[in-house]
Design an enzyme around this catalytic site. Structure first.
Site, PDB file in Angstrom:
ATOM      1  CD  GLN A  82     -11.930   6.584 -12.276  1.00 41.42           C
ATOM      2  OE1 GLN A  82     -12.595   6.081 -13.201  1.00 41.42           O
ATOM      3  NE2 GLN A  82     -11.900   6.274 -10.722  1.00 41.42           N
ATOM      4  CG  HIS A 120      -5.679   2.439 -14.473  1.00 44.92           C
ATOM      5  ND1 HIS A 120      -4.785   2.209 -13.751  1.00 44.92           N
ATOM      6  CD2 HIS A 120      -6.175   4.210 -14.454  1.00 44.92           C
ATOM      7  CE1 HIS A 120      -4.289   2.869 -13.184  1.00 44.92           C
ATOM      8  NE2 HIS A 120      -6.037   4.021 -13.695  1.00 44.92           N
ATOM      9  CD  GLN A 154       2.441  -8.083 -14.022  1.00 46.18           C
ATOM     10  OE1 GLN A 154       2.899  -8.422 -14.308  1.00 46.18           O
ATOM     11  NE2 GLN A 154       3.455  -7.081 -12.877  1.00 46.18           N
ATOM     12  NE  ARG A 191       2.968   8.571  -8.429  1.00 44.21           N
ATOM     13  CZ  ARG A 191       1.739   8.100  -8.945  1.00 44.21           C
ATOM     14  NH1 ARG A 191       1.328   8.046 -10.035  1.00 44.21           N
ATOM     15  NH2 ARG A 191       1.629   7.485  -7.310  1.00 44.21           N
ATOM     16  CG  ASP A 193      -0.840   6.054 -11.071  1.00 41.94           C
ATOM     17  OD1 ASP A 193      -0.919   5.967  -9.958  1.00 41.94           O
ATOM     18  OD2 ASP A 193      -2.224   5.005 -11.632  1.00 41.94           O
ATOM     19  CE  LYS A 196       2.927  -3.855  -5.464  1.00 43.42           C
ATOM     20  NZ  LYS A 196       2.114  -4.162  -4.311  1.00 43.42           N
ATOM     21  CG  HIS A 197      -1.651  -2.652 -10.643  1.00 39.61           C
ATOM     22  ND1 HIS A 197      -2.417  -3.113  -9.667  1.00 39.61           N
ATOM     23  CD2 HIS A 197      -1.152  -1.702 -10.126  1.00 39.61           C
ATOM     24  CE1 HIS A 197      -2.178  -3.220  -8.291  1.00 39.61           C
ATOM     25  NE2 HIS A 197      -1.466  -1.776  -8.228  1.00 39.61           N
ATOM     26  CD  GLU A 224       2.270   3.735  -6.980  1.00 40.00           C
ATOM     27  OE1 GLU A 224       1.149   3.639  -6.296  1.00 40.00           O
ATOM     28  OE2 GLU A 224       0.536   3.665  -7.581  1.00 40.00           O
ATOM     29  CD  GLU A 231       2.124  -6.919  -2.761  1.00 37.38           C
ATOM     30  OE1 GLU A 231       1.919  -5.765  -3.648  1.00 37.38           O
ATOM     31  OE2 GLU A 231       0.627  -6.058  -2.206  1.00 37.38           O
ATOM     32  CG  ASP A 288      -2.583   6.979  -3.651  1.00 33.89           C
ATOM     33  OD1 ASP A 288      -2.993   7.120  -3.643  1.00 33.89           O
ATOM     34  OD2 ASP A 288      -1.931   6.189  -4.346  1.00 33.89           O
TER      35      ASP A 288
HETATM   36  C1  AAO Z   1     -11.584   5.211  -7.113  1.00 38.09           C
HETATM   37  C2  AAO Z   1     -12.867   4.532  -5.946  1.00 38.09           C
HETATM   38  C3  AAO Z   1     -12.651   3.262  -6.086  1.00 38.09           C
HETATM   39  C4  AAO Z   1     -13.540   3.097  -7.095  1.00 38.09           C
HETATM   40  C5  AAO Z   1     -12.154   3.076  -8.352  1.00 38.09           C
HETATM   41  C6  AAO Z   1     -13.302   2.718  -9.551  1.00 38.09           C
HETATM   42  O1  AAO Z   1     -11.863   5.511  -4.652  1.00 38.09           O
HETATM   43  O2  AAO Z   1     -13.473   3.255  -4.975  1.00 38.09           O
HETATM   44  O3  AAO Z   1     -13.629   1.468  -7.363  1.00 38.09           O
HETATM   45  O4  AAO Z   1     -12.500   4.501  -8.440  1.00 38.09           O
HETATM   46  O5  AAO Z   1     -14.297   3.657  -9.634  1.00 38.09           O
HETATM   47  C7  AAO Z   1      -6.679   6.995  -6.938  1.00 38.09           C
HETATM   48  C8  AAO Z   1      -7.524   6.489  -5.287  1.00 38.09           C
HETATM   49  C9  AAO Z   1      -8.864   5.233  -6.118  1.00 38.09           C
HETATM   50  C10 AAO Z   1      -9.543   5.579  -7.439  1.00 38.09           C
HETATM   51  C11 AAO Z   1      -8.501   5.810  -7.908  1.00 38.09           C
HETATM   52  C12 AAO Z   1      -9.228   5.662  -9.928  1.00 38.09           C
HETATM   53  O6  AAO Z   1      -6.195   6.291  -4.869  1.00 38.09           O
HETATM   54  O7  AAO Z   1      -9.173   5.361  -4.630  1.00 38.09           O
HETATM   55  O8  AAO Z   1     -10.852   4.625  -6.749  1.00 38.09           O
HETATM   56  O9  AAO Z   1      -7.645   7.057  -7.799  1.00 38.09           O
HETATM   57  O10 AAO Z   1     -10.325   7.076  -9.147  1.00 38.09           O
HETATM   58  C13 AAO Z   1      -2.755   0.479  -5.362  1.00 38.09           C
HETATM   59  C14 AAO Z   1      -2.153   0.232  -6.476  1.00 38.09           C
HETATM   60  C15 AAO Z   1      -0.818   1.451  -6.444  1.00 38.09           C
HETATM   61  C16 AAO Z   1      -2.750   2.761  -6.098  1.00 38.09           C
HETATM   62  C17 AAO Z   1      -3.279   2.292  -4.961  1.00 38.09           C
HETATM   63  C18 AAO Z   1      -4.277   3.061  -4.588  1.00 38.09           C
HETATM   64  O11 AAO Z   1      -0.349  -1.331  -6.786  1.00 38.09           O
HETATM   65  O12 AAO Z   1      -0.726   1.783  -7.821  1.00 38.09           O
HETATM   66  O13 AAO Z   1      -3.664   0.750  -4.737  1.00 38.09           O
HETATM   67  N1  AAO Z   1      -1.774   3.787  -6.341  1.00 38.09           N
HETATM   68  C19 AAO Z   1      -1.867   4.818  -7.485  1.00 38.09           C
HETATM   69  C20 AAO Z   1      -2.183   6.172  -7.015  1.00 38.09           C
HETATM   70  C21 AAO Z   1      -3.376   6.496  -6.911  1.00 38.09           C
HETATM   71  C22 AAO Z   1      -4.932   6.067  -8.090  1.00 38.09           C
HETATM   72  C23 AAO Z   1      -4.199   4.548  -8.525  1.00 38.09           C
HETATM   73  C24 AAO Z   1      -2.840   4.320  -8.701  1.00 38.09           C
HETATM   74  C25 AAO Z   1      -4.871   4.457 -10.049  1.00 38.09           C
HETATM   75  O14 AAO Z   1      -1.413   7.012  -6.075  1.00 38.09           O
HETATM   76  O15 AAO Z   1      -3.495   7.675  -6.984  1.00 38.09           O
HETATM   77  O16 AAO Z   1      -5.637   6.405  -7.259  1.00 38.09           O
HETATM   78  O17 AAO Z   1      -4.496   5.411 -10.905  1.00 38.09           O
HETATM   79  C26 AAO Z   1      -1.533  -2.758  -1.209  1.00 38.09           C
HETATM   80  C27 AAO Z   1      -0.770  -2.929  -1.905  1.00 38.09           C
HETATM   81  C28 AAO Z   1      -0.503  -2.566  -2.814  1.00 38.09           C
HETATM   82  C29 AAO Z   1      -2.036  -1.326  -3.261  1.00 38.09           C
HETATM   83  C30 AAO Z   1      -2.821  -0.856  -1.419  1.00 38.09           C
HETATM   84  C31 AAO Z   1      -3.638  -0.276  -1.638  1.00 38.09           C
HETATM   85  O18 AAO Z   1      -0.102  -1.611  -0.446  1.00 38.09           O
HETATM   86  O19 AAO Z   1       0.564  -3.933  -1.910  1.00 38.09           O
HETATM   87  O20 AAO Z   1      -0.204  -2.774  -4.053  1.00 38.09           O
HETATM   88  O21 AAO Z   1      -1.887  -0.296  -3.932  1.00 38.09           O
HETATM   89  O22 AAO Z   1      -2.428  -2.216  -1.094  1.00 38.09           O
HETATM   90  O23 AAO Z   1      -4.792  -1.154  -2.692  1.00 38.09           O
HETATM   91  C32 AAO Z   1       1.106  -1.004   3.472  1.00 38.09           C
HETATM   92  C33 AAO Z   1       0.982  -2.523   3.409  1.00 38.09           C
HETATM   93  C34 AAO Z   1       0.721  -2.645   1.441  1.00 38.09           C
HETATM   94  C35 AAO Z   1      -0.109  -1.866   0.815  1.00 38.09           C
HETATM   95  C36 AAO Z   1      -0.389  -0.644   1.626  1.00 38.09           C
HETATM   96  C37 AAO Z   1      -1.881   0.407   1.788  1.00 38.09           C
HETATM   97  O24 AAO Z   1       2.010  -0.933   3.397  1.00 38.09           O
HETATM   98  O25 AAO Z   1       2.021  -2.789   3.583  1.00 38.09           O
HETATM   99  O26 AAO Z   1       1.382  -3.377   0.894  1.00 38.09           O
HETATM  100  O27 AAO Z   1      -0.495  -0.579   2.910  1.00 38.09           O
HETATM  101  O28 AAO Z   1      -1.175   1.623   0.821  1.00 38.09           O
END
Ligand code: AAO
Length: 688
Positions: A82, A120, A154, A191, A193, A196-197, A224, A231, A288
């Site tokens: 963040q 973001h 996106q 990397r 981050d 996809k978005h 990433e 999708e 993650d």
């Molecule tokens: C935090 C809090 C949230 C709060 C937010 C804002 O936890 O509750 O709303 O703050 O206050 C990391 C944490 C987040 C954290 C965020 C910011 O993981 O919990 O939020 O920091 O502090 C999607 C994205 C992917 C992303 C992933 C986490 O596409 O890019 O979500 N990864 C990166 C980093 C990650 C980081 C961020 C991005 C943000 O690696 O560490 O977040 O900078 C499906 C979709 C994916 C989607 C996942 C999860 O995937 O296809 O695109 O990823 O769902 O929503 C199977 C399925 C597959 C599924 C997957 C789930 O494999 O086939 O479809 O399971 O893993």
């Protein structure tokens, strides 16, 4: 093409070594670096020490670091994702410490890849005065993302994080400024981050603003993108920009090691639908997934030795650019990292500390050298399995690995390893001292026939490679391909001993820039013989293009990504010079290069001119076509089709995509231009 770049060091492919037949040389300095580690939440000063003490000596290519920019103040690891500013100021250290780390790691031969959070900013109000960003720099959609909707993926906020307008020139420049600041401090890669978005074209636009590194190369980027079938946004959209995460790898090996049979992994590198090897970043798990989204992925929490074995497999298997996850122990997924680092008050788990240090596990750290020393033979050879959970395979005589994933029993077997005779250190069991040429663990003897007996306990592994031989580095005699003549720097060349194509063809699509290569129908263009190689020269700089090599349309390679000026050698991309080519600036004989085309003035005003041909006499064999043949491309005032090989004579019919055809015509080089109803010199069509 970072991996190509990483693998391009001389080592075995120096032309002079091809005919090498003695057994022992010292070549350690030229071994490529082919794997990297994610030191998750490590302090900059700890990373610097780790580069000097461990990663450099072990041959790691790079470290992925946690996001270094200023972020929200929150103990959870995810606060780092963040950003509130692009200043280098985080709990891993400040700007000075960052700079010191990069310099010290670079000096130790280890690159730094920065985790760039650029999709973001933090989830708070839309004002970040330090950049500055304000409301107009963000998208307006604050809905939860529906992943089946490309626009939402996106344009809406990812888990509430303020989504930057990456289509805006201002935003792109701010992001590029941040990344260039890092490059100026010596960072070599990124990397991206949450790629996809961000539309792939936005990443391309940002990438085009990045400075080159001190060595003149562009920075490496990997994106990433979590692949999910169904999708709309897919990882393959991003390969033109650089590397992309291949989550299928972690999911597949995880379920095979946990619930399946690992012999099913034999031909993983040929599975369709996966990213090409030179674009895929692979891992056993990531930061993650180890926290709960893992599905079947292996993590450090798995019972027994499976996580270690997953790494042995990943590092031995010729697919992708592997990343080793190395974080800290946690109970709940939000747990903050230990406040002190491995070299600053805390320690690795195996020394009683809180950091997992996966990369230092002997079987993991030593396998990095295995991958490096076997990179030149990018293929699986000497495969053996017991039909279930015991496997063994070689890497073209440069290394051999045995994995016994069974839950009981020792695997004792004499394997055909394909390796040169000698005594090798089993690097899973012991460390090899490259100066003293000694092994602190078991030694494996390979006999004159290349056979060796291994005894490997359950949930265990053994591995040997030419870089850990008690007699010094052994390079097996290689009778390799030799080019015959120099090529221009734009050529693409091909040689694959095991494929054994008699008439190699190059099929290609999606060239960048599109104007560099005219479109072709399958199986594409015949390649020109050049010594043991076959080459095709688009005569223009092509930064990326998808290609398939085939035996004139019969057996074929998988979909590959290439660029002009590259060489596909035994299943791996190399530079032209690594294939032994010398380069020339000389243009091809203009007459000769023009005589690869048949042109037509389209006197009949066909809306879609097609060329049908038969009885083609040419330097290389030309595939036959079905009526109405191939589409011709506009070229000046004419329409042309390029056969990619010097033509002598042929029969043709021009038609309007099958209708309104001309009579059967006979053409003889150089009169390959059908102008005003008769055959004329080709230059008359081309220079009109
Ligand atoms: C935090 C809090 C949230 C709060 C937010 C804002 O936890 O509750 O709303 O703050 O206050 C990391 C944490 C987040 C954290 C965020 C910011 O993981 O919990 O939020 O920091 O502090 C999607 C994205 C992917 C992303 C992933 C986490 O596409 O890019 O979500 N990864 C990166 C980093 C990650 C980081 C961020 C991005 C943000 O690696 O560490 O977040 O900078 C499906 C979709 C994916 C989607 C996942 C999860 O995937 O296809 O695109 O990823 O769902 O929503 C199977 C399925 C597959 C599924 C997957 C789930 O494999 O086939 O479809 O399971 O893993």
């Amino acid at each position: 093409m970072k991996i190509t770049h990483k693998l391009s060091a001389g080592f075995i492919f120096c032309a002079g070594l091809w005919a090498y037949s003695a057994a022992v040389v010292q070549a350690a300095a030229e071994v490529p670096k082919t794997a990297f580690v994610h030191l998750f939440e490590w302090h900059w000063s700890d990373i610097a020490t780790e580069c000097e003490d461990f990663l450099g000596p072990k041959g790691f290519a790079a470290v992925q670091i946690s996001p270094p920019q200023k972020s929200i103040d929150n103990a959870a690891w995810w606060s780092r994702y963040q950003p509130v500013s692009y200043q280098f100021d985080s709990r891993s250290g400040n700007r000075e410490q960052f700079k010191d780390m990069v310099q010290r790691c670079n000096a130790a031969g280890v690159s730094i890849y920065l985790d760039a959070v650029i999709n973001h900013m933090a989830a708070w109000n839309r004002s970040f005065p330090d950049v500055p960003y304000s409301t107009e720099d963000f998208h307006n959609c604050r809905d939860n993302i529906d992943y089946s909707n490309r626009w939402q993926v996106q344009n809406c906020d990812l888990v509430g994080l303020n989504d930057l307008k990456t289509e805006s020139e201002y935003v792109r420049q701010k992001i590029a400024d941040y990344m260039n600041d890092a490059i100026s401090m010596g960072v070599a890669g990124f990397r991206i981050d949450a790629a996809k978005h961000i539309p792939a074209t936005d990443i391309a636009a940002i990438k085009s603003k990045l400075h080159t590194l001190a060595d003149g190369n562009p920075p490496y980027i990997f994106q990433e993108v979590i692949g999910a079938s169904g999708e709309p946004v897919q990882p393959s959209e991003y390969t033109d920009n650089g590397g992309v995460t291949e989550f299928n790898f972690a999911r597949t090996i995880g379920s095979a090691f946990k619930n399946g049979k690992i012999n099913t992994l034999k031909s993983l590198n040929q599975w369709s639908g996966w990213l090409p090897s030179d674009k895929a970043v692979v891992f056993v798990t990531n930061h993650d997934d180890e926290r709960g989204n893992a599905g079947n992925e292996l993590t450090y929490k798995d019972q027994g030795n499976l996580y270690m074995l997953g790494h042995v497999f990943m590092l031995a298997y010729p697919y992708g650019y592997p990343k080793i996850m190395s974080g800290y122990k946690f109970n709940s997924s939000d747990d903050a990292p230990p406040s002190a680092g491995v070299h600053s008050g805390n320690a690795c788990d195996f020394n009683g500390g809180d950091w997992v240090c996966t990369h230092e596990w002997r079987g993991v750290g030593n396998m990095v050298a295995f991958r490096n020393y076997t990179a030149a033979q990018w293929k699986v050879t000497n495969w053996w399995d017991n039909g279930s959970n015991q496997i063994a395979f070689g890497r073209g005589g440069l290394g051999f690995v045995v994995i016994n994933r069974a839950d009981s029993g020792t695997l004792t077997h004499t394997f055909s390893t394909g390796m040169p005779e000698g005594d090798y250190c089993n690097i899973i069991d012991g460390d090899f001292d490259s100066t003293a040429k000694t092994c602190s663990g078991e030694t494996i003897h390979v006999d004159g026939q290349g056979n060796a007996q291994f005894s490997v306990g359950y949930q265990g592994a053994a591995a040997i490679h030419v870089g850990a031989s008690l007699g010094g580095i052994v390079i097996p005699p290689v009778t390799g391909p030799e080019p015959e003549k120099a090529v221009r720097s734009t050529a693409m060349c091909y040689y694959d001993q095991s494929a054994g194509f008699t008439t190699p063809y190059l099929y290609y699509w999606k060239p960048v820039p599109a104007s560099a290569m005219s479109s072709v129908a399958w199986p594409g263009v015949a390649m020109e013989k050049n010594g043991d190689f076959y080459c095709y020269d688009p005569a223009a700089e092509v930064t990326s293009v998808n290609v398939i090599f085939s035996d004139q349309g019969a057996s074929q390679t998988e979909d590959l990504s290439a660029s002009s000026g590259s060489c596909y050698l035994n299943g791996a991309w190399k530079s032209l010079s690594d294939c032994g080519f010398s380069l020339t600036d000389e243009p091809d004989d203009p007459q000769a290069s023009e005589n690869t085309r048949v042109c037509y003035d389209n006197a009949q005003n066909f809306s879609s001119p097609y060329l049908y041909f038969w009885n083609v006499a040419a330097a290389s064999a030309v595939n036959t076509v079905a009526w109405p043949g191939v589409a011709m491309s506009a070229d000046g005032n004419s329409y042309c089709y390029d056969f990619g090989t010097e033509l002598s004579s042929l029969n043709v019919i021009f038609s309007d995509n099958g209708s309104g055809q001309t009579a059967d015509l006979s053409a003889f080089s150089p009169d390959l231009c059908y102008l005003n109803g008769s055959w004329q010199d080709l230059s008359l069509c081309i220079n009109q």
